[in-house]
Design a protein around this motif. Sequence first.
Motif, PDB file in Angstrom:
ATOM      1  N   CYS A 124      10.308  13.157   6.571  1.00 37.47           N
ATOM      2  CA  CYS A 124       9.765  13.499   5.258  1.00 37.47           C
ATOM      3  C   CYS A 124      10.798  13.207   4.201  1.00 37.47           C
ATOM      4  N   PRO A 125      10.947  12.010   3.775  1.00 37.60           N
ATOM      5  CA  PRO A 125      10.345  10.787   4.305  1.00 37.60           C
ATOM      6  C   PRO A 125      11.150  10.281   5.500  1.00 37.60           C
ATOM      7  N   ILE A 184       9.599   0.654   0.576  1.00 37.51           N
ATOM      8  CA  ILE A 184      10.105  -0.433  -0.261  1.00 37.51           C
ATOM      9  C   ILE A 184      11.577  -0.688   0.056  1.00 37.51           C
ATOM     10  N   CYS A 185      12.336   0.406   0.250  1.00 37.21           N
ATOM     11  CA  CYS A 185      13.749   0.241   0.600  1.00 37.21           C
ATOM     12  C   CYS A 185      13.881  -0.502   1.921  1.00 37.21           C
ATOM     13  N   PHE A 245       0.853  -1.164   0.000  1.00 31.74           N
ATOM     14  CA  PHE A 245       0.000   0.000   0.000  1.00 31.74           C
ATOM     15  C   PHE A 245       0.899   1.227   0.000  1.00 31.74           C
ATOM     16  N   GLY A 246       1.246   1.687  -1.172  1.00 31.11           N
ATOM     17  CA  GLY A 246       2.098   2.852  -1.243  1.00 31.11           C
ATOM     18  C   GLY A 246       1.301   4.052  -1.695  1.00 31.11           C
ATOM     19  N   LEU A 247       1.446   5.160  -1.018  1.00 30.68           N
ATOM     20  CA  LEU A 247       0.692   6.342  -1.419  1.00 30.68           C
ATOM     21  C   LEU A 247       1.558   7.353  -2.154  1.00 30.68           C
ATOM     22  N   ALA A 248       2.732   7.634  -1.635  1.00 26.70           N
ATOM     23  CA  ALA A 248       3.524   8.682  -2.268  1.00 26.70           C
ATOM     24  C   ALA A 248       4.996   8.424  -2.011  1.00 26.70           C
ATOM     25  N   CYS A 249       5.753   9.509  -1.882  1.00 27.38           N
ATOM     26  CA  CYS A 249       7.203   9.380  -1.764  1.00 27.38           C
ATOM     27  C   CYS A 249       7.601   8.456  -0.623  1.00 27.38           C
ATOM     28  N   THR A 279      13.502   7.858   7.341  1.00 27.49           N
ATOM     29  CA  THR A 279      14.498   6.929   6.800  1.00 27.49           C
ATOM     30  C   THR A 279      14.042   5.503   7.092  1.00 27.49           C
ATOM     31  N   PRO A 280      14.594   4.525   6.393  1.00 28.56           N
ATOM     32  CA  PRO A 280      14.247   3.137   6.719  1.00 28.56           C
ATOM     33  C   PRO A 280      14.481   2.826   8.193  1.00 28.56           C
ATOM     34  N   PRO A 331       4.032  18.920   4.165  1.00 26.61           N
ATOM     35  CA  PRO A 331       4.276  20.145   3.410  1.00 26.61           C
ATOM     36  C   PRO A 331       3.048  20.627   2.641  1.00 26.61           C
ATOM     37  N   THR A 367       1.163  10.972   1.259  1.00 30.67           N
ATOM     38  CA  THR A 367       0.147  12.001   1.332  1.00 30.67           C
ATOM     39  C   THR A 367      -1.236  11.409   1.127  1.00 30.67           C
ATOM     40  N   ILE A 411       8.429   4.822  -1.257  1.00 32.41           N
ATOM     41  CA  ILE A 411       9.722   4.416  -1.796  1.00 32.41           C
ATOM     42  C   ILE A 411      10.632   3.989  -0.642  1.00 32.41           C
ATOM     43  N   GLU A 412      10.613   4.770   0.435  1.00 31.92           N
ATOM     44  CA  GLU A 412      11.438   4.391   1.570  1.00 31.92           C
ATOM     45  C   GLU A 412      10.904   3.121   2.229  1.00 31.92           C
TER      46      GLU A 412
END
Lengths: 215, 601
Positions: free
Chosen positions: A144-145, A54-55, A44-48, A147-148, A120, A86, A51-52
């Motif tokens: 924001c974001p 997933i990392c 369930f990914g919404l925004a930036c 970190t892992p 933001p 977001t 990505i973190e």
Amino acid sequence: MTATTRTLESDIAIPDDVKENVFITSVNGIYNWARSNSMWPMVFGLACCAIEMICTASSRYDLARFGMEVFRATPRQSDLMIVSGTVTKKMVPTIVRLYNQMPEPRYVLSMGACANGGGPFKEGYAVVDGIDKFLPVDVYVPGCPPTPQALIFGLMTLQEKIRAQSITSVPWYQKDGELTGIVPIPVLGPDLVDLRQVDVIKDEANKTKLVTTEA
Amino acid sequence: MVEILDAPEEQTLTTPDEAIAALKTQFPGITDDPRDGHEALMVDSADLLSVAAALKNDLGFEYLSSVTGVDLIKDDKLEVVYHVYSIEAGGGPVTLKVQVPRDDSASVPSLTPMWRGADFQEREAWDLYGIKFDGHPDLRRILMWEEFVGHPMRKDWKEAFYEEDHKPFGSRWPGGDVVRMEELNPFGKNVRYPDGWTPTGNEYDVETNMYGMIQKASDEIPGLKTDKVTVNIGPQHPSTHGVFRMVVTLDGETVVALKPVMGYLHRNHEKIGERNTFIQNIPYTDRLDYLSSMCNNHSYVMAIEKLLGTPVPERAEWIRILMAELTRIVNHAWALGFFINDIGALQTPMLMLYIERELVLDFFEAVSGARMMCNYMRFGGVAYDLPEHVRGQEIYSFLDTLVNERIPAGMDDFLALIDKNEIANARMRGVGILSREDAINTSMAGPMLRASGVNYDVRRAEPYSYYDQLDFDIPVYSEGDLWARYKVRIDEIYESLKICRQVLGYLKATKGAPYQPEGKQQYNIRAPKAGDVYSRAENPKGELGFYCKVNAKATNLDRYHIRAPSFINLTTLEQMSIGHKVADLVAVLGSIDIVLGEVDR
Ligand code: SF4
């Protein structure tokens, strides 16, 4: 769970060769130990922030160490919703619908400034200022974001929270207990409408009507 | 002997200046933009179609890059700005502007019949500005939902948490105590309803329209009772790469119609950007295409530098190019990983490419303080010089190892797995074909364009920074299918490495601060004079353009528009998927390489 090694003294006859292998714990202990180490998040990914996320799940940070690498594509198999990004007004009905489909016990982790409080983009016309306006959030991870490492810390905090729960008091096992329950799905009208607020909206509409008739 | 019958005539290419002159002679109604610092041809809306046709067909300006709405509230007018480029001749744009009155009756002829690339952009202008486009085949809202009231980018449309026209706001800390906007709003949320509006019940049926539009009647084959099925994919779906949604009509497993639905990540970037000071927008650009924040920074600061006339020190330019090219590498690594994932090689190749990506992110973190949202470039340079060490290693030795050993080795491993793989090839070849003409006509950009045989790269066509001094090739493939797009990205990684190696040489040789020596950047920079500028850069996903317009002495932008490559590249999704299976649809989407932050902004 801290494992305490004790020699078993009881009337139950235990064969010698398995004596070392028997553990005694409370139901709570084993239940929470198992649950907290097999939290399955939803894909369930919404925004930036996604990505973190997933990392975090991939090789370097290796979420598998926590038993959380099993990302499920359906809410019906997930224990944990990581709101990673977001939350827009157009998206929030879908998010609430997904949450409603998750079985209890379920948890919500709000990842990043946006999910925590709009981040933001808070002032903007298309953004919901925080997922907690709609869903009960268990853990907030700032950043924001984030970190892992921060996300892992948030997940460990969630594990702690789970371990502190008691099977006798968790709402989903209460006979008449109050469930976190189904959240009414917000609808998209001229702006986002939270159906729990229909009365407030009507009151406000009357106020503006009064003002216009007086003027 | 073979006789060449149709020897191509020696064609002289029209430069932008010649084109402007030619248009002016042909259409006496065209005038120059009378405003200070604004450069464009003012076209009457009645003439627009014929001017555009002349530009496209006679003068060879066949690439419509950007279509933008502008609200000129002081003149009580709305404006549409078009930037048109020549693929063959390269160079700058021919800019057309059309003004219409600000009331509801006004409309502008749609350019969609001529350039399908105008489709989404005109819908966006309608959605956010309320500009009607006559002749547009499907003029619906695109980012907001249909029931939404008002056109939010208009200057007189204020949000619920609206405070003041300009940042920094004075009101957040009256008397030193923070005020949360939720406490001032009766609903405790960021919402606002039309005066006197009350919810009545089930009137919010956003979905039925959507499905009704796409539902095709049962099949016409006599005697056969077959039905077509409409399936909704997204916005929460593992293979839509974010909150993207497609409503697809299927005949069996074959796609017969598709409508992309976007706006699920619309974050009012432009509206907030027009309130921010110039410098406050830099971190926001990070969040556009969040996989390539450095490139976004670069493109934006170049636009503002053009407006303000800020010079950039040499070392800063080299650092910027290094950052942009490393970003291109990690973006393509990510895109390829996901694309290969989409065609069935689950996760392994993706995870392999992340190892090298993490190294680059470590470098970014050491340089700027953040892995993803770097916020590193500034007007007239970059925020800081390179650090001395990365991961405990001397910086240049780290970078040398990275670009000479680690990344090439990672790529070799990846290619060994994928490049000759039979399944990968079978899934990629001949799927999702886009012809050269269509690619240009639909304003595709970046690898999408170059995979369809169009040799166009902003770094070459209109060089910025020091790209004209570097030696690199532009990979172009003419197949136009998934395989060509995959190949373009692979080759671009190697070209970027080539650039990085050259840049490292220059960097080691240059000394001096990579920012303006006058000390700290001012928070409130003022624009010296009014003007507008369209500045573009070749981002990993394609041409990222910023249209910025300022008033004299202003501290913030009057109009801030982003030409987002991911957004416009989606125009052809339906065309490329029709006739293929659902499984291929996912691969076609993966090959476009979208990032929702940029699609929806
Ligand atoms: S918190 Fe920051 S990184 Fe996360 S979704 Fe919001 S803007 Fe993106």
